[in-house]
Design a protein around this motif. Sequence first.
Motif, PDB file in Angstrom:
ATOM      1  N   TYR A  68      13.829   0.899  -5.523  1.00  0.00           N
ATOM      2  CA  TYR A  68      13.923   1.943  -5.641  1.00  0.00           C
ATOM      3  C   TYR A  68      13.230   2.652  -6.310  1.00  0.00           C
ATOM      4  O   TYR A  68      12.529   1.903  -7.412  1.00  0.00           O
ATOM      5  CB  TYR A  68      15.346   2.431  -5.699  1.00  0.00           C
ATOM      6  CG  TYR A  68      16.245   1.522  -5.486  1.00  0.00           C
ATOM      7  CD1 TYR A  68      16.824   0.746  -5.094  1.00  0.00           C
ATOM      8  CD2 TYR A  68      16.465   2.401  -3.745  1.00  0.00           C
ATOM      9  CE1 TYR A  68      18.276   0.087  -4.583  1.00  0.00           C
ATOM     10  CE2 TYR A  68      17.381   1.759  -2.934  1.00  0.00           C
ATOM     11  CZ  TYR A  68      18.262   0.327  -3.379  1.00  0.00           C
ATOM     12  OH  TYR A  68      19.434  -0.131  -2.599  1.00  0.00           O
TER      13      TYR A  68
ATOM     14  N   VAL B 125      11.556   6.526  -7.131  1.00  0.00           N
ATOM     15  CA  VAL B 125      11.762   8.046  -7.054  1.00  0.00           C
ATOM     16  C   VAL B 125      10.713   8.836  -8.473  1.00  0.00           C
ATOM     17  O   VAL B 125       9.992   8.559  -8.617  1.00  0.00           O
ATOM     18  CB  VAL B 125      13.360   8.572  -7.202  1.00  0.00           C
ATOM     19  CG1 VAL B 125      13.335  10.280  -6.863  1.00  0.00           C
ATOM     20  CG2 VAL B 125      14.055   7.875  -7.054  1.00  0.00           C
ATOM     21  N   THR B 126       9.744   9.652  -7.395  1.00  0.00           N
ATOM     22  CA  THR B 126       8.479  10.194  -8.337  1.00  0.00           C
ATOM     23  C   THR B 126       8.623  11.635  -7.364  1.00  0.00           C
ATOM     24  O   THR B 126       8.832  11.906  -7.109  1.00  0.00           O
ATOM     25  CB  THR B 126       7.379   9.573  -7.768  1.00  0.00           C
ATOM     26  OG1 THR B 126       6.195  10.254  -8.748  1.00  0.00           O
ATOM     27  CG2 THR B 126       7.066   9.243  -6.549  1.00  0.00           C
ATOM     28  N   GLN B 127       7.486  12.557  -8.593  1.00  0.00           N
ATOM     29  CA  GLN B 127       7.368  14.365  -8.099  1.00  0.00           C
ATOM     30  C   GLN B 127       6.383  13.870  -6.913  1.00  0.00           C
ATOM     31  O   GLN B 127       4.899  13.137  -7.033  1.00  0.00           O
ATOM     32  CB  GLN B 127       7.333  14.656  -9.513  1.00  0.00           C
ATOM     33  CG  GLN B 127       8.308  14.981  -9.880  1.00  0.00           C
ATOM     34  CD  GLN B 127       8.551  15.788 -11.412  1.00  0.00           C
ATOM     35  OE1 GLN B 127       7.554  15.784 -12.096  1.00  0.00           O
ATOM     36  NE2 GLN B 127       8.882  16.477 -11.619  1.00  0.00           N
ATOM     37  N   MET B 128       6.025  14.850  -6.649  1.00  0.00           N
ATOM     38  CA  MET B 128       4.744  14.890  -5.792  1.00  0.00           C
ATOM     39  C   MET B 128       3.573  14.773  -6.833  1.00  0.00           C
ATOM     40  O   MET B 128       4.125  15.920  -7.621  1.00  0.00           O
ATOM     41  CB  MET B 128       5.086  16.261  -4.886  1.00  0.00           C
ATOM     42  CG  MET B 128       5.578  16.265  -3.373  1.00  0.00           C
ATOM     43  SD  MET B 128       5.741  18.401  -2.947  1.00  0.00           S
ATOM     44  CE  MET B 128       3.944  18.554  -2.933  1.00  0.00           C
TER      45      MET B 128
ATOM     46  N   SER C 234      11.907   7.473   8.350  1.00  0.00           N
ATOM     47  CA  SER C 234      13.322   7.616   8.540  1.00  0.00           C
ATOM     48  C   SER C 234      13.772   7.207   9.958  1.00  0.00           C
ATOM     49  O   SER C 234      15.106   7.092  10.630  1.00  0.00           O
ATOM     50  CB  SER C 234      14.093   9.608   7.669  1.00  0.00           C
ATOM     51  OG  SER C 234      13.092   9.837   9.018  1.00  0.00           O
TER      52      SER C 234
ATOM     53  N   LEU D 163       5.395  14.557   0.205  1.00  0.00           N
ATOM     54  CA  LEU D 163       7.364  14.416   0.809  1.00  0.00           C
ATOM     55  C   LEU D 163       7.381  13.752   1.865  1.00  0.00           C
ATOM     56  O   LEU D 163       7.653  12.545   1.712  1.00  0.00           O
ATOM     57  CB  LEU D 163       7.418  15.866   1.037  1.00  0.00           C
ATOM     58  CG  LEU D 163       7.738  16.824  -0.133  1.00  0.00           C
ATOM     59  CD1 LEU D 163       7.909  17.896   0.080  1.00  0.00           C
ATOM     60  CD2 LEU D 163       8.530  16.657  -1.499  1.00  0.00           C
TER      61      LEU D 163
ATOM     62  N   SER E  17       7.389   9.663   1.911  1.00  0.00           N
ATOM     63  CA  SER E  17       8.680   9.102   1.493  1.00  0.00           C
ATOM     64  C   SER E  17       8.810   8.353   2.154  1.00  0.00           C
ATOM     65  O   SER E  17       9.596   7.749   4.302  1.00  0.00           O
ATOM     66  CB  SER E  17      10.004  10.675   1.069  1.00  0.00           C
ATOM     67  OG  SER E  17       9.767  11.552  -0.077  1.00  0.00           O
TER      68      SER E  17
ATOM     69  N   THR F 189      10.768   7.820  -2.692  1.00  0.00           N
ATOM     70  CA  THR F 189      11.152   8.668  -2.513  1.00  0.00           C
ATOM     71  C   THR F 189      10.437   9.943  -3.444  1.00  0.00           C
ATOM     72  O   THR F 189      10.499   9.697  -4.165  1.00  0.00           O
ATOM     73  CB  THR F 189      13.286   9.089  -3.500  1.00  0.00           C
ATOM     74  OG1 THR F 189      13.714   8.296  -1.956  1.00  0.00           O
ATOM     75  CG2 THR F 189      13.150  10.457  -2.996  1.00  0.00           C
ATOM     76  N   VAL F 190       9.846  10.832  -2.511  1.00  0.00           N
ATOM     77  CA  VAL F 190       8.895  11.666  -2.777  1.00  0.00           C
ATOM     78  C   VAL F 190       9.147  13.414  -3.887  1.00  0.00           C
ATOM     79  O   VAL F 190      10.153  13.398  -2.127  1.00  0.00           O
ATOM     80  CB  VAL F 190       7.762  12.326  -2.307  1.00  0.00           C
ATOM     81  CG1 VAL F 190       6.623  13.017  -3.110  1.00  0.00           C
ATOM     82  CG2 VAL F 190       6.975  10.404  -2.412  1.00  0.00           C
ATOM     83  N   VAL F 191      10.239  13.793  -4.476  1.00  0.00           N
ATOM     84  CA  VAL F 191      10.817  15.044  -5.088  1.00  0.00           C
ATOM     85  C   VAL F 191       9.657  15.746  -4.857  1.00  0.00           C
ATOM     86  O   VAL F 191       8.201  15.937  -5.696  1.00  0.00           O
ATOM     87  CB  VAL F 191      11.895  14.892  -5.710  1.00  0.00           C
ATOM     88  CG1 VAL F 191      13.190  13.879  -4.898  1.00  0.00           C
ATOM     89  CG2 VAL F 191      11.249  14.165  -6.644  1.00  0.00           C
TER      90      VAL F 191
END
Lengths: 113, 111
Positions: free
Chosen positions: A10, A12-15, A39, A83, A86, A111-113
């Motif tokens: 997994y 998860v990271t920022q734009m 998705s 984004l 993702s 997942t890009v947040v």
Amino acid sequence: DTAVSQTPKYLVTQMGNDKSIKCEQNLGHDTMYWYKQDSKKFLKIMFSYNNKELIINETVPNRFSPKSPDKAHLNLHINSLELGDSAVYFCASSLGQKNTEAFFGQGTRLTVV
Amino acid sequence: QQPVQSPQAVILREGEDAVINCSSSKALYSVHWYRQKHGEAPVFLMILLKGGEQKGHDKISASFNEKKQQSSLYLTASQLSYSGTYFCGTGNSGSARQLTFGSGTQLTVLP
């Protein structure tokens, strides 16, 4: 022993960040791949490497770059994450001959947040 | 171009049969079938080559009609373990390198 292993599972990271996903296979295969599964579960090939030579690049943005230090490894580096990046990224390997199956890793959910 | 799979989803009871179809607008050399369980990696089922061969794997078999550019996957007497998403991958050579996968068929087997 896991045949095709990728890390992390997994991410998860920022734009705007840059990230890498690692992949290793211990099957002695000479061809490795990166697939992206969105998705909607579309499984789309991004790259394949045969004997350290890129042989397929399916209209992937140049923010994505595969790096193969040796025949057993194919890492995926992604610059300036967006984004839309993702997805679940799968590494796979096969013998670069006809009539052979591909073995997939367990996937990396990005997942890009 | 991506092959077209049908149906998109199917629900059946344990012991029932199912057929999943895969068709392409381009001439095919090979068809590969994979199954992916939820949250897991795709797993290889079988490869079929041009020549109209039919292959079997336990109670799962497949056919390949190169003239019609189609392949069908047959699941007989379905078991709960058959649940998952089935993908066909089509190629213009026998190698996995040039596979283009369909959008998948979600199969759910109920007790």
